[in-house]
Design an enzyme around this catalytic site. Structure first.
Site, mmCIF file in Angstrom:
data_model
loop_
_atom_site.group_PDB
_atom_site.id
_atom_site.type_symbol
_atom_site.label_atom_id
_atom_site.label_comp_id
_atom_site.label_asym_id
_atom_site.label_seq_id
_atom_site.Cartn_x
_atom_site.Cartn_y
_atom_site.Cartn_z
ATOM 1 C CD GLU A 112 -1.389 -7.497 45.514
ATOM 2 O OE1 GLU A 112 -1.259 -6.442 44.866
ATOM 3 O OE2 GLU A 112 -2.084 -7.574 46.559
ATOM 4 C CE LYS A 114 -3.416 -3.883 42.692
ATOM 5 N NZ LYS A 114 -2.676 -4.008 43.978
ATOM 6 C CB CYS A 153 -4.997 -6.349 45.835
ATOM 7 S SG CYS A 153 -4.878 -5.835 47.569
#
Length: 320
Positions: free
Chosen positions: A46, A133, A178
Site C-alpha cells: 500500500e 480504497k 489494508c
C-alpha cells in the site's frame, strides 16, 4: 502441476517521498524477484509510490487546522501521481522489460483529491486498471478520498505455466487495500467475481493481520498475497513526525512488515517476513482453488441465495 505460476510479494518502503528514487527501487526489486525467483507476478505494498505518512498529524485537531499542516499536505500531494502520467509509463516499461505483471499501491492525485489506489500493470498491455480504497481508516480520511464501485476490478490474466512451459494458466486477480479487508461485503463481491489471486497491499504490521489473511484465504478459497511496507525513520524526510521525537534514530522501525503468501487451504507458502526489507516468493498451483472449493464455495454451493441477497451499486465510471 501444469496449472502453476510464480508470484512474489515485495516488502519495502517509499524512498523518502522521492518519486524518481521510488521508481528506481520498484525496478530494482522487480528485477530481483524475476531474476532470483522467476516471478511472473509481483505485488507491492500500500502507498509504495507516494508514501504512507505514518505518525503525521497534518496539523489537525477537531475544529482547527494549522498552516503547517496545509504545507505538509502540499508536500504529500506533490509526491502523489496522476493516472495516466510519466510514472505510470515508467512502471509499464519495468513490467514490459521484466515480463512481470505488477500490482502496486500508489497515492493517486485527481485534481485536488488524493486516493489510496492499487494499479495493475500488464507486461503486454501496460496499465490495465486500478482500485481505489473504498474507506480510508481513521486519520487517513483527512488526506484520502473514498473510492467507489466503479474501481473494483477482478482481472482475467493468462500466464505461461511455471511448471509446464508452453502451457497457459488462466486466472483471476484482484486487490483489496489494508483495512478494506475487514469489509465482509467487499470480500463477498470479490469472491462472487471468482478472484483466485487476492492481493492485499497494506501497512498493517500487527500480529493479528496474519490471522486476517489466513481467514480470507480459507473463506475465499483463494491465494492471498499480502504486501506490507517495512519502513524506518530514515525512509522519511528528516522533519517527519515520529513516535518519540526525543529519541530519533534513523534505524527505528516505523512499519515492521509481515508480508505473507497463503494458500486457499490456509497454508503459509512464504513469510511472514518481519523487520527487514525483502522479497518473498512461492509457486501457486491454481488447482488448489478448486481443491478448496470442493467443500466451501461461499458464493456458490455454500451460499443461501434464498435467504440472503447481495448487490453491488455501481456508479458511473470515474476518470481513468
Amino acid at each position: 502441476m501444469a496449472n502453476t505460476i510464480k508470484a512474489s510479494v515485495v516488502q519495502a518502503s517509499t524512498a523518502a517521498y522521492s518519486l524518481p528514487d521510488t521508481l528506481d527501487k520498484l525496478e530494482k526489486l522487480t528485477r530481483l524477484a524475476k531474476e532470483r525467483d522467476g516471478a511472473q507476478l509481483a505485488v507491492f505494498p500500500e502507498a509504495f509510490i507516494g508514501g504512507y505518512p505514518k505518525m503525521s498529524t497534518f496539523g489537525l485537531v477537531v475544529g482547527d487546522r494549522q498552516p503547517e499542516g496545509r504545507d505538509e499536505f502540499v508536500r504529500y500531494a506533490k509526491a502523489a501521481i496522476e493516472i495516466p502520467s510519466p510514472a505510470i509509463t515508467r512502471i509499464e516499461q519495468i513490467s514490459r522489460e521484466t515480463n512481470v505483471f505488477i500490482v502496486v499501491g500508489v497515492i493517486e492525485r485527481d485534481a485536488g483529491t488524493l486516493y489510496c489506489t492499487a494499479v495493475f500493470v500488464d507486461p503486454e498491455k501496460g496499465y490495465v486498471d486500478k482500485h481505489r480504497k473504498l474507506v480510508p481508516t481513521a486519520m487517513e480520511r483527512v488526506i484520502w478520498g473514498q473510492g467507489d464501485g466503479s474501481t473494483l476490478p477482478v482481472l482475467d490474466k493468462s500466464f505461461e505455466s511455471a511448471s509446464a512451459p508452453g502451457s497457459t494458466v488462466n486466472t483471476k486477480l484482484s486487490a483489496t487495500i489494508c483495512w478494506e479487508n475487514y469489509m465482509p461485503l467487499l470480500r463477498t463481491y470479490y469472491y462472487s467475481q471468482g478472484t483466485q489471486i487476492y492481493c492485499a497491499p497494506t501497512v498493517d504490521a500487527r500480529p493479528a493481520w496474519q490471522h486476517t489473511m489466513t481467514h480470507i484465504a480459507l473463506e475465499g478459497r483463494c491465494f492471498v498475497l499480502s504486501a506490507c511496507q517495512f519502513a524506518q525513520e530514515k525512509d522519511y524526510p528528516p522533519d517527519h513526525a515520529v513516535a518519540n521525537a526525543s529519541a530519533r534514530d534513523p534505524n527505528n522501525v516505523m512499519i515492521a512488515g509481515g508480508s505473507v503468501i497463503i494458500s486457499p487451504l490456509g497454508k503459509v507458502l512464504a513469510g511472514p517476513l518481519l523487520d527487514a526489507e525483502g522479497v518473498i516468493s512461492a509457486e501457486l498451483d491454481l488447482d488448489d482453488v478448486l481443491r478448496g472449493k470442493f467443500d466451501l464455495d461461499v458464493t456458490g454451493h455454500y451460499a443461501r441465495n434464498d435467504v440472503f441477497e447481495f448487490k453491488l451499486r455501481e456508479p458511473p465510471a470515474t476518470s481513468s
